[in-house]
Every structure is written in structure tokens, then in C-alpha cells.
Design an enzyme around this catalytic site. Structure first.
Site, PDB file in Angstrom:
ATOM      1  N   GLY A 171       0.762  -1.239   0.000  1.00 27.02           N
ATOM      2  CA  GLY A 171       0.000   0.000   0.000  1.00 27.02           C
ATOM      3  C   GLY A 171       0.791   1.287   0.000  1.00 27.02           C
ATOM      4  O   GLY A 171       0.207   2.378   0.021  1.00 27.02           O
ATOM      5  N   ASP A 339      16.475  -0.747 -16.334  1.00 25.31           N
ATOM      6  CA  ASP A 339      16.482  -2.125 -15.852  1.00 25.31           C
ATOM      7  C   ASP A 339      17.023  -3.063 -16.937  1.00 25.31           C
ATOM      8  O   ASP A 339      16.793  -2.862 -18.131  1.00 25.31           O
ATOM      9  CB  ASP A 339      15.049  -2.510 -15.468  1.00 25.31           C
ATOM     10  N   GLU A 368      21.427  -1.036 -15.565  1.00 27.77           N
ATOM     11  CA  GLU A 368      21.677  -2.213 -14.730  1.00 27.77           C
ATOM     12  C   GLU A 368      22.452  -3.228 -15.572  1.00 27.77           C
ATOM     13  O   GLU A 368      21.873  -3.945 -16.373  1.00 27.77           O
ATOM     14  CB  GLU A 368      20.368  -2.821 -14.230  1.00 27.77           C
TER      15      GLU A 368
END
Length: 624
Positions: A171, A339, A368
Site C-alpha cells: 500500500g 532495468d 543495470e
């Protein structure tokens, strides 16, 4: 009787006519257009619009706007997709571009927003002057939204937060991050890297964010596009930059492209029997690699839920290039972390990087590139000295070697190639990199074990590691919770290294965001890190200074940063015993009788024949 019959007949006729009108009412030809808007006076004058709608591929299209013309209309294999290439001239003014689609008897005219660029949104590249704080937004902090229903608006897979499950959404959201900007500012970081926040409308909720299903929409469980933009603006107002995590190698399996594939070559191995990547990135520079192994590396899917995008398709590549530029221009992000960078097509990614740099000269992007050796990492940096195939154009790479060796380096006794000798040997290979100052240094992140595998008994090794990270070359990155000694190992699952920040969520029994909520050891760690970070902020010697180091002797590693006659000298005792260190061998950087201030204690130190360092002791000496 006749009048009642006549009235009934008229009502029946009207109902039938209304029903017929509803059935025959023209359906919209276009259901979506990406990107949702664009700007005038951009470096590239050609804009790709990806249009979706039932049968839209057969529609005739006209463009009505001064300075904008339709240069190319591309029908894809799937008739539910259409690509339009618009040329926007230098004299085009902001306004609504009229796009008219005609399909048979149906016609639809849309007003496409062409905006004026906002000078206040200009990004600032992150550099070695910065320290980056990595946040996984689902796990950092939550602030309840005013409209709770908006959190799941328009999702196929709405999820309710369940903090009892390590792999469920917990959340955390953008509003929560915004509410903790003062905390980050007080810590002293200057940049925030946020794990992906784009829509991940996947089964299970994909809390980590690496399964994109809409490249132009913030996941409503995190907030809205406007909230993201406001978060960036608030960070800027406090002097902090924002780095956005992006993923071009793959999307999520619930992306609209997977429901209705635009063309067979939109994905790698689309329609073939499923094949996963071999995760062997060495094949990309191995001079003896087979074509089979190399293609399995780049074209195999990361996992089944992450279909592999084909960047060799020029339309896919153009879509991705525009997407990154759109987020920079729309929200003012100061950098991108890409990524799984090497899993994409190398030539395509080099073109993407060049296009971004053309639009925003000097913009910094870190890829990355997860390797276990220095040469493989250096292969991917811009102007690489060891890449004979192409110039990768990637400004910054990540120092995974430091991450993999760091824990041993700062926990083992320094002797016989162990302990701090690991760090010394690692840095001796910086000659492989065209620009070591643009290496992102870190000891852990969201994909690795925490630097602290378990709660520490003391902070000696941790303090030495943090000191090295913040005073050596490169761009330091700190994983959220490091400052309050969060620990964990992947052996118990990813959830154990992505724990919630205590106090970030309603109902938490403790909070680490206040001094009163932290333990004495947590406050010691926070204070130590904050002192270094605040001293480092704006310190040109650390940001731009040269680096000179000495082979560790008597278990002590000594190095110096120097710029324009100013110096910072660091001494790290990598042993569990006090050392009385002779200073003769360091005379070239520490002349006898020179005076320095230890920034950790405030003491003035005059260099004599020897310097005393306690067990695992640290000196950070600023010349006076």
C-alpha cells in the site's frame, strides 16, 4: 379503444426507433493514442502516434494544423493498431492538432494536444556530487488518498493492500513518499531513485513495478500522473533530484499489446514455444559465443509474465524512445535507471541513449549491467575501451562487483588479499572504464541481500563501509532503510529484503522517521550517515577530486581525494586491533606537520611520525 391502440403503436414505433438508433450509433474509431500529448520545439521533429481502435488500421487519416503534417501512415499486421508519423516544424505553435479518422461511413475528429515546453521542468543530471537514495514505493510509506476508489480505477486486477503477505502489495504510494521528503532532506541525500511506478495491472498486483502494462500511466495504486509530477517538483524544491526506473527489455503479460499483438515481430519469439533467457550476459561480449547462446540471452523472455520486447523493430524502438523523453519533459525527472540494460538490443539502446542526449545534452542514465567482473561492466559504458563492436552510449554503469565483494571486504581482517585489500584490488581495475566518476556504487539494492544480513552487534564494519561509499570515486547509492540498519537475506525471499519502513504506514507501533522512534543504535547509525552526507553535500573535492590510494599496510587502507590544492584523506583500519601507523610511506599526500581536521570528531590532527587508529577505526581528514 382505437385511440389506445394508436398510442401503443406509436410508443412501440418510438422504442424500436430508439433501439435501432442505439445499435446503429457510430462507434468510436479510436480508443487510445500514445503518447497522450507532445511539445513544440523538440530536438527531433518527427512524432510517432500509436493509435488503437477496432479496425483503425484501415482508417483514412487527415491532419489539420499549421506547421504539422502527416509524413507516414503505417498499417501493422493487426488492423486494430495504426502508426502515424507527424513532422512538427520549428514554427509550429502550441495548440490542438486536429486528427480526423474516417472508416467507412464513420468519422471521428480528435484534438491532439501540442504543448509549449515548460522551462521550469528542465532536468538536472545526477553526478558524483549526488548521493542517491533508492526507494521501493510500495514498501516505504503510505498516505491515504482523498479518493480511495481512485487507487484501483480502471484496473483488470485491482488489489487491496495486505501487509501480512511478503509478496503482496503493502500500500505504499507517491503521497507517502512526498510526506517523507523532509526526512530524506534531513538525512542529507541529494537524489532519489524510485523503483518503477508505471501501471502494473498484473495478476497479483506486481508490487515491485517491473511488469509494465501502460507506459504512460502511473499505477493508480501509487497515485496519478499529476501526483508523480508534484512529487518531482517537491523534491526539486528541497534540492533533491529524482531518478525514474524504466524497463525497455520487457513489458507485463497483461499489456494491451499481448491481448492484441500489433505485429508478429513486436516481441521476441512471439508465437514460438516459450524460451526463457539463459541470464548469461557474458555471451554478449564473449568472442567465442555461439549465435544460439547469444540470442537466448537477448531474445529469451525474462520470465513468463514479462514478454520480451523487440527493440530491433524500429516502431517499437521509436515508441520506447519517445516514452522516456515524454516522462522527462512531462515531469522533469533528472535521470533514468534502465532495468536489465544488456538484455535489450545493444545497437537499439545506443540509439535511444544518443536521442535522449540530443534532446537533453549531458543527461545521465545508469544501466543495470549485472556482472561479476570489472571488464564486463566496463564493456557497457559510453566510449568503452573494451567494446570493439559499438559505442554503447551509456553514461553510467552499476558497480555490482563492489556490491558482491563489499560485505567480505568490510568484515574480514585485512591481510593476504582479504578485507580492505579486496577494495584496493577492485579499484586498480578502473583503467578499464572511460569515466570511473560515473560508476554507480552501492552495497545493496532491491534485488540483493541487504549489506547487513542480520542485526549488527556493533557498527564498526558498517561505518567503514558507509565511509568508503561516500568518499571514494563514483555516484553512491543507499538502499532505503540502510540508515536505520535494516537487514535481511534473499534466502527467505525477496520480501525479506523489501521490508516496510517502520512508521511509514498507519497503525505501525514504532516509527523510524523520528528520533524518538529509533533505537539508540539506529540513532547512532542515522547520525553517523547524516553527518557524512551533509558534509559531502556540495563538497567538490569528493565530487570531482582525483583519487590516489596506497596498498594496504598493517591492515590499514589509505586514500586521498584532491582538487585545487584541497584534500580529503581517509584512513580505514581493517583489523580488529589498534594500529600505530607509521606515516613515512604516505609523505606524498600527508607531509609531516601538516594539519588536518577529522570531520567525524571535529578534532585537529597534526601529522607526526605515526597516527593512532583504534580497531576498525576511521579517520576522514580535511586539510586545514
Amino acid at each position: 379503444m382505437f385511440q389506445r391502440f394508436l398510442m401503443s403503436a406509436m410508443c412501440l414505433t418510438l422504442c424500436v426507433a430508439a433501439a435501432f438508433a442505439r445499435k446503429s450509433a457510430p462507434r468510436e474509431i479510436v480508443s487510445s493514442i500514445a503518447p497522450p500529448c507532445w511539445w513544440t520545439a523538440m530536438a527531433c521533429d518527427t512524432l510517432q502516434l500509436m493509435v488503437a481502435g477496432p479496425g483503425v488500421g484501415a482508417a483514412d487519416v487527415s491532419v489539420e494544423y499549421p506547421g504539422v503534417r502527416l509524413a507516414e501512415r503505417v498499417s501493422l499486421d493487426n488492423p486494430d493498431w495504426l502508426l502515424l508519423y507527424l513532422v512538427i516544424s520549428d514554427d509550429a505553435r502550441p495548440g490542438d492538432v486536429g486528427l480526423t479518422f474516417t472508416l467507412g461511413m464513420r468519422r471521428q475528429t480528435l484534438a491532439y494536444p501540442l504543448k509549449e515546453r515548460d522551462a521550469s521542468m528542465r532536468p538536472r543530471a545526477f553526478t558524483a556530487a549526488d548521493v542517491m537514495y533508492l526507494i521501493m514505493p510500495d514498501r516505504f510509506a503510505r498516505k491515504a488518498p482523498a479518493d480511495a476508489a481512485a487507487e484501483c480505477a480502471g484496473l483488470d486486477y485491482p488489489t487491496v493492500a495486505d501487509r501480512s503477505r511478503p509478496h503482496a502489495r503493502h500500500g505504499g504510494n507517491i503521497a507517502g513518499m512526498r510526506s517523507r521528503l523532509d526526512y530524506l532532506d534531513s538525512l542529507g541525500v541529494t537524489a532519489i531513485w524510485v523503483n518503477p511506478v508505471l501501471e502494473n495491472d498484473q495478476p497479483g498486483g506486481s508490487y515491485h513495478g517491473y511488469s509494465t502494462t501502460d507506459y504512460y500511466r502511473i499505477d493508480p495504486r501509487f497515485g496519478s500522473n499529476d501526483e508523480w509530477r508534484e512529487f518531482v517538483a517537491d523534491a526539486h524544491a528541497k534540492g533533491m533530484k529524482v531518478v525514474m526506473d524504466m524497463i525497455f527489455n520487457h513489458c507485463g503479460s497483461n499489456h494491451p499489446w499481448l491481448k492484441s499483438l500489433p505485429s508478429p515481430d513486436w516481441l521476441n519469439r512471439a508465437g514460438d514455444e516459450y524460451q526463457q533467457t539463459n541470464y548469461r550476459l557474458t555471451t554478449l561480449h564473449d568472442p567465442y559465443a555461439s549465435d544460439f547462446d547469444r540470442l537466448q540471452t537477448t531474445d529469451g523472455w525474462f520470465v513468463r509474465s514479462m514478454p520480451d520486447l523487440n527493440q530491433r523493430n524500429p516502431h517499437v524502438l521509436k515508441y520506447l524512445i519517445q516514452n522516456s523523453i515524454w516522462w522527462i519533459e512531462y515531469s522533469g525527472i533528472d535521470g533514468i535507471r534502465m532495468d536489465t540494460h544488456p538484455y535489450c538490443d545493444a545497437a537499439a539502446m545506443a540509439r535511444w541513449l544518443a536521442d535522449v542526449d540530443r534532446q537533453y545534452p549531458g543527461y545521465n542514465i545508469v544501466g543495470e549491467c549485472w556482472y561479476e567482473n570489472e571488464a564486463s561492466s566496463a564493456y557497457w559504458q559510453k566510449n568503452s575501451l573494451v567494446n570493439r563492436d559499438l559505442n554503447p552510449q551509456l553514461p553510467s554503469v552499476m558497480d555490482f562487483v563492489l556490491m558482491q565483494k563489499g560485505r567480505d571486504a568490510f568484515s574480514q581482517p585485512t591481510r593476504d588479499g582479504k578485507g580492505l585489500e579486496i577494495i584496493y584490488n577492485h579499484l586498480t581495475l578502473d583503467f578499464l572504464f572511460p569515466d570511473p566518476s560515473r560508476i554507480l556504487t552501492f552495497f545493496d539494492n532491491h534485488d540483493t541481500d541487504r549489506f547487513l544480513l542480520e542485526a549488527p552487534e556493533n557498527l564498526n564494519s558498517w561505518k567503514q563501509a558507509m565511509t568508503f561509499l561516500l568518499t571514494s570515486r563514483g555516484i553512491p547509492q543507499i538502499y532505503y532503510g540502510t540508515e536505520i540498519l535494516m537487514h535481511g537475506t534473499k534466502a527467505r525471499g525477496d520480501g525479506n529484503i523489501r521490508l516496510d519502513m517502520p512508521g511509514g504506514f498507519e497503525g505501525d507501533s514504532t516509527t523510524v522517521f523520528t528520533r524518538q522512534g529509533r533505537t539508540p543504535m539506529q540513532n547512532e547509525a542515522f547520525d553517523f550517515l547524516s553527518k557524512l552526507l551533509r558534509w559531502r553535500r556540495g563538497n567538490d573535492v569528493i565530487a570531482r577530486g582525483s583519487l590516489r590510494h596506497f596498498i594496504p599496510a598493517e591492515g590499514v587502507y589509505v586514500y586521498q581525494r584532491a582538487l585545487d590544492g584541497r584534500t580529503v584523506t581517509v584512513m580505514l583500519n581493517g583489523t580488529d586491533a589498534p594500529v600505530n601507523l607509521p606515516t613515512e610511506r604516505y609523505a606524498e599526500i600527508l607531509p609531516r606537520q601538516s594539519k588536518h581536521k577529522d570531520i567525524l570528531t571535529g578534532r585537529e590532527i597534526t601529522i607526526e611520525q605515526t597516527v593512532d587508529l583504534p580497531a576498525r577505526g576511521i579517520l576522514v581528514l580535511e586539510c586545514m
